[in-house]
Design a protein around this motif. Structure first.
Motif, PDB file in Angstrom:
ATOM      1  N   HIS A  58       0.816  -1.219   0.000  1.00 27.35           N
ATOM      2  CA  HIS A  58       0.000   0.000   0.000  1.00 27.35           C
ATOM      3  C   HIS A  58       0.853   1.274   0.000  1.00 27.35           C
ATOM      4  CE1 HIS A  58      -4.199  -1.691   1.212  1.00 27.35           C
ATOM      5  NE2 HIS A  58      -3.537  -2.510   0.424  1.00 27.35           N
ATOM      6  N   LEU A  59       1.837   1.284   0.838  1.00 23.90           N
ATOM      7  CA  LEU A  59       2.682   2.472   0.959  1.00 23.90           C
ATOM      8  C   LEU A  59       3.456   2.711  -0.343  1.00 23.90           C
ATOM      9  CD1 LEU A  59       3.378   4.627   3.001  1.00 23.90           C
ATOM     10  CD2 LEU A  59       5.349   3.243   3.717  1.00 23.90           C
ATOM     11  N   PHE A  60       3.982   1.632  -0.882  1.00 24.06           N
ATOM     12  CA  PHE A  60       4.729   1.703  -2.145  1.00 24.06           C
ATOM     13  C   PHE A  60       3.848   2.282  -3.253  1.00 24.06           C
ATOM     14  CE2 PHE A  60       6.572  -0.672  -5.940  1.00 24.06           C
ATOM     15  CZ  PHE A  60       7.688   0.150  -6.047  1.00 24.06           C
ATOM     16  N   TRP A  61       2.621   1.808  -3.309  1.00 27.09           N
ATOM     17  CA  TRP A  61       1.678   2.299  -4.322  1.00 27.09           C
ATOM     18  C   TRP A  61       1.377   3.788  -4.133  1.00 27.09           C
ATOM     19  CZ3 TRP A  61      -0.150   2.010  -8.918  1.00 27.09           C
ATOM     20  CH2 TRP A  61      -1.387   2.553  -9.265  1.00 27.09           C
ATOM     21  N   GLU A  62       1.206   4.168  -2.888  1.00 28.10           N
ATOM     22  CA  GLU A  62       0.962   5.583  -2.566  1.00 28.10           C
ATOM     23  C   GLU A  62       2.114   6.453  -3.067  1.00 28.10           C
ATOM     24  OE1 GLU A  62       0.236   7.318   1.642  1.00 28.10           O
ATOM     25  OE2 GLU A  62      -1.005   5.502   1.490  1.00 28.10           O
ATOM     26  N   GLU A  63       3.300   5.968  -2.834  1.00 29.39           N
ATOM     27  CA  GLU A  63       4.489   6.714  -3.281  1.00 29.39           C
ATOM     28  C   GLU A  63       4.550   6.794  -4.809  1.00 29.39           C
ATOM     29  OE1 GLU A  63       7.597   4.557  -1.404  1.00 29.39           O
ATOM     30  OE2 GLU A  63       7.280   5.501   0.558  1.00 29.39           O
ATOM     31  N   LEU A  64       4.201   5.662  -5.459  1.00 34.18           N
ATOM     32  CA  LEU A  64       4.180   5.663  -6.925  1.00 34.18           C
ATOM     33  C   LEU A  64       3.172   6.676  -7.454  1.00 34.18           C
ATOM     34  CD1 LEU A  64       4.382   1.857  -7.889  1.00 34.18           C
ATOM     35  CD2 LEU A  64       6.121   3.608  -8.315  1.00 34.18           C
ATOM     36  N   CYS A  65       2.022   6.759  -6.792  1.00 34.15           N
ATOM     37  CA  CYS A  65       0.982   7.690  -7.237  1.00 34.15           C
ATOM     38  C   CYS A  65       1.474   9.137  -7.126  1.00 34.15           C
ATOM     39  CB  CYS A  65      -0.300   7.506  -6.426  1.00 34.15           C
ATOM     40  SG  CYS A  65      -1.165   5.985  -6.843  1.00 34.15           S
ATOM     41  N   ILE A  66       2.191   9.420  -6.055  1.00 33.88           N
ATOM     42  CA  ILE A  66       2.740  10.774  -5.899  1.00 33.88           C
ATOM     43  C   ILE A  66       3.794  11.034  -6.974  1.00 33.88           C
ATOM     44  CG2 ILE A  66       4.137  12.268  -4.383  1.00 33.88           C
ATOM     45  CD1 ILE A  66       2.704  10.739  -2.005  1.00 33.88           C
ATOM     46  N   LYS A  67       4.694  10.076  -7.112  1.00 36.46           N
ATOM     47  CA  LYS A  67       5.789  10.215  -8.088  1.00 36.46           C
ATOM     48  C   LYS A  67       5.264  10.464  -9.510  1.00 36.46           C
ATOM     49  CE  LYS A  67       9.471   7.497 -10.237  1.00 36.46           C
ATOM     50  NZ  LYS A  67       9.987   6.135 -10.370  1.00 36.46           N
ATOM     51  N   HIS A  68       4.195   9.739  -9.860  1.00 41.50           N
ATOM     52  CA  HIS A  68       3.673   9.853 -11.225  1.00 41.50           C
ATOM     53  C   HIS A  68       2.509  10.831 -11.332  1.00 41.50           C
ATOM     54  CE1 HIS A  68       6.055   6.613 -13.121  1.00 41.50           C
ATOM     55  NE2 HIS A  68       6.052   6.075 -11.910  1.00 41.50           N
ATOM     56  N   ASP A  69       2.246  11.527 -10.233  1.00 44.32           N
ATOM     57  CA  ASP A  69       1.149  12.494 -10.205  1.00 44.32           C
ATOM     58  C   ASP A  69      -0.145  11.843 -10.725  1.00 44.32           C
ATOM     59  OD1 ASP A  69       0.124  14.984  -9.599  1.00 44.32           O
ATOM     60  OD2 ASP A  69       0.453  15.775 -11.622  1.00 44.32           O
ATOM     61  N   PHE A  70      -0.442  10.691 -10.168  1.00 41.65           N
ATOM     62  CA  PHE A  70      -1.567   9.872 -10.636  1.00 41.65           C
ATOM     63  C   PHE A  70      -2.825  10.252  -9.856  1.00 41.65           C
ATOM     64  CE2 PHE A  70      -4.020   5.826 -10.623  1.00 41.65           C
ATOM     65  CZ  PHE A  70      -4.127   5.632 -11.992  1.00 41.65           C
ATOM     66  N   LYS A  71      -3.830  10.766 -10.579  1.00 39.38           N
ATOM     67  CA  LYS A  71      -4.956  11.409  -9.902  1.00 39.38           C
ATOM     68  C   LYS A  71      -6.273  10.645 -10.026  1.00 39.38           C
ATOM     69  CE  LYS A  71      -2.875  15.503  -9.052  1.00 39.38           C
ATOM     70  NZ  LYS A  71      -2.340  15.764  -7.697  1.00 39.38           N
ATOM     71  N   ILE A  72      -6.274   9.513 -10.699  1.00 32.03           N
ATOM     72  CA  ILE A  72      -7.549   8.819 -10.907  1.00 32.03           C
ATOM     73  C   ILE A  72      -8.090   8.319  -9.566  1.00 32.03           C
ATOM     74  CG2 ILE A  72      -8.540   6.711 -11.896  1.00 32.03           C
ATOM     75  CD1 ILE A  72      -6.859   7.337 -14.404  1.00 32.03           C
ATOM     76  N   PRO A  73      -9.324   8.702  -9.232  1.00 33.13           N
ATOM     77  CA  PRO A  73      -9.867   8.349  -7.913  1.00 33.13           C
ATOM     78  C   PRO A  73     -10.060   6.836  -7.783  1.00 33.13           C
ATOM     79  CG  PRO A  73     -11.367   9.832  -9.148  1.00 33.13           C
ATOM     80  CD  PRO A  73     -10.303   9.398 -10.079  1.00 33.13           C
ATOM     81  N   HIS A  74      -9.640   6.284  -6.671  1.00 30.78           N
ATOM     82  CA  HIS A  74      -9.838   4.855  -6.395  1.00 30.78           C
ATOM     83  C   HIS A  74      -9.610   4.612  -4.917  1.00 30.78           C
ATOM     84  CE1 HIS A  74      -5.461   5.226  -6.954  1.00 30.78           C
ATOM     85  NE2 HIS A  74      -5.340   4.140  -6.225  1.00 30.78           N
ATOM     86  N   GLN A  75     -10.304   3.605  -4.385  1.00 29.30           N
ATOM     87  CA  GLN A  75     -10.008   3.168  -3.019  1.00 29.30           C
ATOM     88  C   GLN A  75      -8.988   2.052  -3.100  1.00 29.30           C
ATOM     89  OE1 GLN A  75     -13.166   1.540  -0.583  1.00 29.30           O
ATOM     90  NE2 GLN A  75     -14.656   1.883  -2.229  1.00 29.30           N
ATOM     91  N   VAL A  76      -8.150   1.954  -2.080  1.00 29.64           N
ATOM     92  CA  VAL A  76      -7.221   0.824  -2.002  1.00 29.64           C
ATOM     93  C   VAL A  76      -7.602   0.000  -0.782  1.00 29.64           C
ATOM     94  CG1 VAL A  76      -4.821   0.089  -1.922  1.00 29.64           C
ATOM     95  CG2 VAL A  76      -5.408   2.271  -2.978  1.00 29.64           C
ATOM     96  N   ILE A  77      -7.848  -1.276  -0.990  1.00 28.61           N
ATOM     97  CA  ILE A  77      -8.172  -2.121   0.156  1.00 28.61           C
ATOM     98  C   ILE A  77      -7.222  -3.305   0.188  1.00 28.61           C
ATOM     99  CG2 ILE A  77     -10.609  -1.413   0.101  1.00 28.61           C
ATOM    100  CD1 ILE A  77     -11.089  -4.361  -0.845  1.00 28.61           C
ATOM    101  N   LYS A  78      -7.241  -4.034   1.312  1.00 28.00           N
ATOM    102  CA  LYS A  78      -6.188  -5.027   1.475  1.00 28.00           C
ATOM    103  C   LYS A  78      -6.535  -6.383   0.853  1.00 28.00           C
ATOM    104  CE  LYS A  78      -5.962  -7.206   6.099  1.00 28.00           C
ATOM    105  NZ  LYS A  78      -7.344  -7.270   6.551  1.00 28.00           N
ATOM    106  N   GLY A  79      -5.535  -6.981   0.241  1.00 33.21           N
ATOM    107  CA  GLY A  79      -5.691  -8.278  -0.416  1.00 33.21           C
ATOM    108  C   GLY A  79      -5.704  -9.420   0.579  1.00 33.21           C
ATOM    109  N   GLY A  80      -6.042 -10.595   0.087  1.00 31.15           N
ATOM    110  CA  GLY A  80      -6.058 -11.788   0.937  1.00 31.15           C
ATOM    111  C   GLY A  80      -5.016 -12.782   0.479  1.00 31.15           C
TER     112      GLY A  80
END
Lengths: 225, 225
Positions: A58-80
């Motif tokens: 999750h944290l890695f993805w958050e950082e990627l979104c900031i790095k790439h200025d990725f603005k598409i709205p989405h929720q992130v939930i935890k996998g199983g």
């Protein structure tokens, strides 16, 4: 009607021997997963996007979104543990009546038209499973037996999106997990529903092996992104 | 032991809407078919190559060979109505005891190692059919019925080479043609022989659609030709 997309990112990159999960590999300058989310974001039905991701990513993805200025709205939930568990987690976030497309994070080349058709067919028939027919001959080999030819005309290679009226998924995902649940159609079928196939797209490849990434890069350029 | 390769060029390019048959399309500066013949020429068993080609393409092929200064020894014989007829024509040119690899002209990325393994396994077991397992889920849909999930672990996508002791082929190709003969394994199986699968190669793609040609070009560069 409310439309949802559950994007399932299960991969740990094992088949490519990678340190990073496949969905984060760069394709044309940004992670595969961003292409996938963009495709759903382009659908005119404006589906709400739920991304199911291993908690450690999750944290890695958050950082990627900031790095790439990725603005598409989405929720992130935890996998199983299994893909099955991840989809079930995704479903918990959907309330009321809805049409839900479930899609592999590593199929970034899905096009908006296929997504739209998938929602429409599921709304009408209960579900819609994207599929193409094999080019090769196909054989089946059961344990301890000789292999046997199957009729190619009757066979379908299953893709995603796999789209369902949410009631079918809610009922199906009450079942205990089984090994043969390799996709959502198999789960829903086992719950007693008929499965409806929708013509998929040969370009809608699943990035599984290194060569698929190169192929995807090529197809993406043709698509004119 | 004598080794043969029958290269079957059946394609008329219908799926790509082409004026020229697929086997003549250029891949990395020369026709696909030349790559295919080169792969067999590189096999240490030094197979004799029989190319089965539509009679209306013989002259064109001859001109291509001159143009590209293509020197690999091979006979060219005339193709038949169906792939089945073409293979049968090829077989007529093989006398005595032999191991025969049958290969699609439009699988130019086959590597010498797979060819060698295929000859060796056929010599030992009677036949050897290159196959890979699908990445996607697979369903079967029989006429008028709902589709049904198959167990992916039991399924094999069949490639070529398909290699046989010539006696099996001679017996099998006495049968009348049937629609379900989509490859040589299905013909030989119907004649009563057990079919033996050999692990194929994911790069050994069949050039069927435009995107396959682009993929092949990628893979070829990686192979380092």
């Amino acid at each position: 009607m409310k439309y949802y997309a559950i994007i399932v990112a299960g991969g740990k990159g094992n088949r490519m021997n990678l340190a990073v999960a496949k969905q984060f590999l760069e394709l044309d300058g940004k992670p595969i997963l961003m292409h996938t989310l963009e495709a759903f974001n382009q659908c005119v039905l404006n589906p709400e996007i739920i991304l199911v991701l291993n908690i450690h990513q999750h944290l890695f993805w958050e950082e990627l979104c900031i790095k790439h200025d990725f603005k598409i709205p989405h929720q992130v939930i935890k996998g199983g543990q299994e893909r099955f568990d991840s989809v079930r987690n995704g479903l918990k976030n959907i309330k009321g009546k809805a049409i839900v497309a479930i899609h592999d994070a590593v199929r970034p080349l899905v096009n908006a038209e296929l997504i739209l058709q998938s929602y429409q067919m599921a709304e009408e028939k209960g579900n819609a499973i994207a599929a193409i027919q094999p080019v090769d001959s196909v054989r089946i080999k059961r344990d301890g037996q000789d292999s046997e030819a199957l009729s190619r005309d009757e066979l379908y290679l299953i893709q995603t999106p796999q789209t369902f009226q949410v009631e079918q998924l809610r009922k199906a995902y009450l079942q205990p997990y089984r090994n043969e649940f390799t996709d959502d159609a198999s789960v829903v079928e086992r719950a007693g529903f008929s499965i409806h196939l929708l013509p998929g797209d040969r370009s809608n490849i699943k990035i599984t092996y290194q060569q698929d990434l190169e192929m995807a890069s090529f197809l993406l350029k043709k698509k004119g992104f």
